[in-house]
Design a protein around this motif. Structure first.
Motif, PDB file in Angstrom:
ATOM      1  N   LYS A  64       0.873   4.244  -2.883  1.00 25.15           N
ATOM      2  CA  LYS A  64       0.753   5.684  -2.623  1.00 25.15           C
ATOM      3  C   LYS A  64       1.792   6.473  -3.411  1.00 25.15           C
ATOM      4  CE  LYS A  64      -0.754   5.463   2.165  1.00 25.15           C
ATOM      5  NZ  LYS A  64      -0.223   5.622   3.531  1.00 25.15           N
ATOM      6  N   ARG A  83       5.244  14.930  -3.970  1.00 24.70           N
ATOM      7  CA  ARG A  83       4.242  14.279  -3.134  1.00 24.70           C
ATOM      8  C   ARG A  83       4.661  14.320  -1.662  1.00 24.70           C
ATOM      9  NH1 ARG A  83       3.896   9.382  -6.072  1.00 24.70           N
ATOM     10  NH2 ARG A  83       2.627  10.346  -7.671  1.00 24.70           N
ATOM     11  N   SER A 119       0.834  -1.205   0.000  1.00 24.80           N
ATOM     12  CA  SER A 119       0.000   0.000   0.000  1.00 24.80           C
ATOM     13  C   SER A 119       0.871   1.259   0.000  1.00 24.80           C
ATOM     14  CB  SER A 119      -0.967  -0.011   1.185  1.00 24.80           C
ATOM     15  OG  SER A 119      -0.259   0.060   2.393  1.00 24.80           O
ATOM     16  N   GLU A 120       1.993   1.240   0.724  1.00 24.42           N
ATOM     17  CA  GLU A 120       2.874   2.420   0.714  1.00 24.42           C
ATOM     18  C   GLU A 120       3.451   2.670  -0.676  1.00 24.42           C
ATOM     19  OE1 GLU A 120       3.462   4.698   3.216  1.00 24.42           O
ATOM     20  OE2 GLU A 120       1.817   3.593   4.152  1.00 24.42           O
TER      21      GLU A 120
END
Lengths: 255, 384
Positions: free
Chosen positions: A128, A187, A124-125
């Motif tokens: 992102k 980001r 999931s990281e």
């Protein structure tokens, strides 16, 4: 803007008779990207290592969130929230993305590594950061240079870095990969982390930088905010002005 | 400056290198996924070896209970030292002093337990402490000086072997010390290296007629195989513990990291030096276990025991898929390598083939294994 997270005042570093840094002042605030530019041998590496706790300055002050800090090891700096992503030594190619991501801070369930948590968090990281992994078991060696940088950045961010030092993250990359890394920097900055972006490429610096500091022969030549300085001026400062201007003239202004 | 703007999407660009969702990265097929497991070479090798000797020596008694016990014991010996060598190699180092350590540990037990008359369990414990300490010294020298472990442990190969001959020679004027069985009689610690376990099972199997019994002599009626030797038990314990530590624990992750790229590991706070030193100690520990099993089985200690064992351990590890350069390998693979060793060595004997051919086999299989491993490494790291 807010107060700086890290403020370094008049840092000097001598290695025996060699003066590597001769009065460097630099600071980085939350949510900004502060570019440190300098040619080879300007003292960039020494400066990063001082900031990340590898070297102790001969004189000068390091302030971290308003109080004076004395880092004795990279570990100290890491625990305070200063993470460094080195150009080529960030990852171990033979090991999986998950194992690299968690290295040194593996989540435990009893005696063993909690692989369920480790794998799902890694996936999931990375998502992102805009990287879709085939599988968390994928070896880092199969990733491109840009992706490796991104794994290292994602790791630093996940483990709560307040300041992220990027050591020439784009210097060995192709155009497309460079774009990806710069997008990642953007980001990270938006997430409120202070980014120190070390480079000798003015174009890359201009693409993401909020402020620019030029290092030349162990000294800072001043800091300029975005819009106050042109790429040409930065280039001149970095290379020491006069000669470079002549050289640039003979090359038709393309350097 | 347009090229430095973050590019979005662009799946159809002829991009220079793979970004996210790169359409040019092929899905890895099941076979290829399997191929990069370090144990692959070992598994294929074990199957091949069993089929080969099934044909060649199937009717020679190699696969009856005694035959199985025979090659299992030999394999277990290799396995014990291969576990240590494997973990050390994954951590990026070698130990060439394994063989000398085996000889040294055996003589140490005999000197303390027989010549100097200490209780056997104390002699064993002292030996374990001395040997793991020597392992730590090995590691400390390698880590502090930055010299290749090849050179440092080569030095210890000679130093230890020298002392192993010198000490009993000076004290006792001999290099083979017997009488260990008597001295170890009833000793609790010695028995966990020499006992046969699950004897009841073999008695039962003999009653059922599954295994033969002795038909003559003092042991008439007893099964030909009395139990599972502790040697084999130790080998299995070490394999399971070693494999679990390496693949499931935090420390295991650090072992891989230390061998994969020590500098990168240090940057994220892995105590690389400590990890490497501890792996030298594990190797020494495994050598000492080997020595204990050997000494209490034979009842003697000899100064020339263990010669060339370091290379056999390393070969088993390499057959098991570990890279000589560190950072990649498997304890289970090393154990399979040890089985291949044991089966071939004893199989050639059962098949009545000249024993010297075993060395030819070793050399050939080592070469094949290294070539295969190099290829596998390229797949993993995507090198071309």
């Amino acid at each position: 803007m807010s107060d700086p997270i890290v403020k370094m005042v008049d840092i000097k570093k001598h290695f025996g008779p060699v003066i590597a840094l001769n009065g460097v002042s630099f600071d980085v605030k939350a949510g900004e990207c502060h570019c440190l530019l300098g040619d080879n041998g300007a003292g960039k590496s020494t400066f990063i290592k001082t900031m990340s706790g590898v070297h102790k300055p001969t004189s000068g002050e390091i302030m971290f969130e308003g109080s004076r800090m004395n880092f004795n090891s990279p570990r100290d700096a890491m625990e305070a929230g200063i993470a460094t992503v080195y150009q080529d030594l960030a990852m171990i190619p033979l090991m999986s993305v998950t194992r690299n991501f968690w290295m040194g801070r593996e989540p435990k369930k009893g005696l063993f590594i909690d692989f369920d948590k480790a794998n799902s968090t890694t996936m999931s990281e990375m998502k992102k950061m805009g990287i879709n992994l085939r599988s968390p078991d994928q070896a880092v060696g199969t990733l491109s240079g840009g992706e490796r940088q991104t794994v290292a950045i994602a790791r630093a961010v996940y483990f709560g870095a307040k300041v992220l030092i990027l050591d020439e993250p784009t210097s060995a990359l192709g155009v497309r990969q460079t774009s990806n890394v710069l997008a990642t920097v953007d980001r990270v900055r938006k997430a409120g982390i202070g980014v120190v972006f070390i480079t000798h490429n003015v174009r890359h610096a201009m693409a993401v930088g909020d402020r620019f500091t030029v290092l030349n022969r162990g000294q800072t030549l001043g800091t300029a905010a975005r819009g106050e300085i042109t790429p040409e001026e930065l280039q001149d400062l970095m290379a020491g002005g006069q000669e470079m201007a002549q050289l640039e003239g003979s090359l038709g202004g393309t350097v | 400056m347009s090229e430095t703007q973050p590019a979005a999407g662009g799946q159809n660009d002829p991009a220079p290198a793979g970004g996210p969702d790169d359409e040019r990265i092929k899905e890895i097929g099941g076979l290829r996924q399997w191929l990069i497991r370090p144990e692959l070479g070992g598994i294929v090798g074990v199957i091949t070896v069993f089929i080969f000797f099934g044909f060649l020596a199937g009717d020679s008694g190699m696969f009856n209970p005694q035959g199985i016990l025979n090659w299992s014991q030999v394999s277990a010996q290799f396995m014990i030292i291969a576990v240590g060598a494997c973990m050390l190699m994954v951590a990026g180092e070698f130990d060439l002093s394994v063989g000398s350590m085996i000889g040294f540990a055996g003589i140490s037990i005999a000197m303390f337990g027989v010549v100097w008359g200490l209780p056997m369990w104390i002699a064993i414990l002292i030996t374990f402490v001395i040997c793991t300490a020597i392992g730590a010294i090995n590691g400390l020298i390698v880590v502090r000086t930055g010299l290749p472990s090849f050179i440092v442990t080569l030095a210890f190969l000679f130093i230890l072997r020298g002392f192993t001959i010198f000490i009993p020679q000076t004290v006792e004027s001999r290099t083979i010390i017997g009488g260990i069985e008597d001295a170890a009689e009833g000793d609790w610690l010695a028995s966990i290296f020499s006992a046969d376990i699950m004897q009841w099972l073999f008695v039962l199997m003999a009653e059922w007629g599954w295994i033969d019994t002795f038909t003559r002599g003092t042991r008439e009626g007893e099964p030909v195989v009395t139990g599972i030797p502790m040697l084999i038990v130790w080998a299995l314990i070490l394999v399971v513990v070693g494999h679990t530590i390496l693949t499931r624990t935090r420390y295991g992750n650090w072992i891989f990291a230390a061998g994969g790229d020590a500098q990168a590991a240090r940057y994220v706070g892995v105590p690389v030096d400590r990890v490497k030193i501890s792996m030298f100690m594990v190797t020494a520990f495994c050598s000492t276990i080997f020595a204990c099993c050997q000494v209490f089985e034979f009842g003697t200690a000899a100064a020339d025991r263990g010669i060339l064992k370091e290379f056999e351990a390393i070969i088993a590890v390499v057959i098991g898929g570990a890279l000589l350069t560190g950072g990649y390998g498997s304890v289970v693979g090393a154990a399979l390598g040890a089985i291949i060793f044991g089966v071939v060595q004893q199989g050639l004997f059962f098949a009545g083939v000249e024993n010297s051919l075993f060395r030819v086999f070793l050399g050939v299989i080592l070469l094949f294994a290294v070539i295969l491993n190099t290829y596998v490494r390229r797949i993993i790291t995507g090198e071309r």
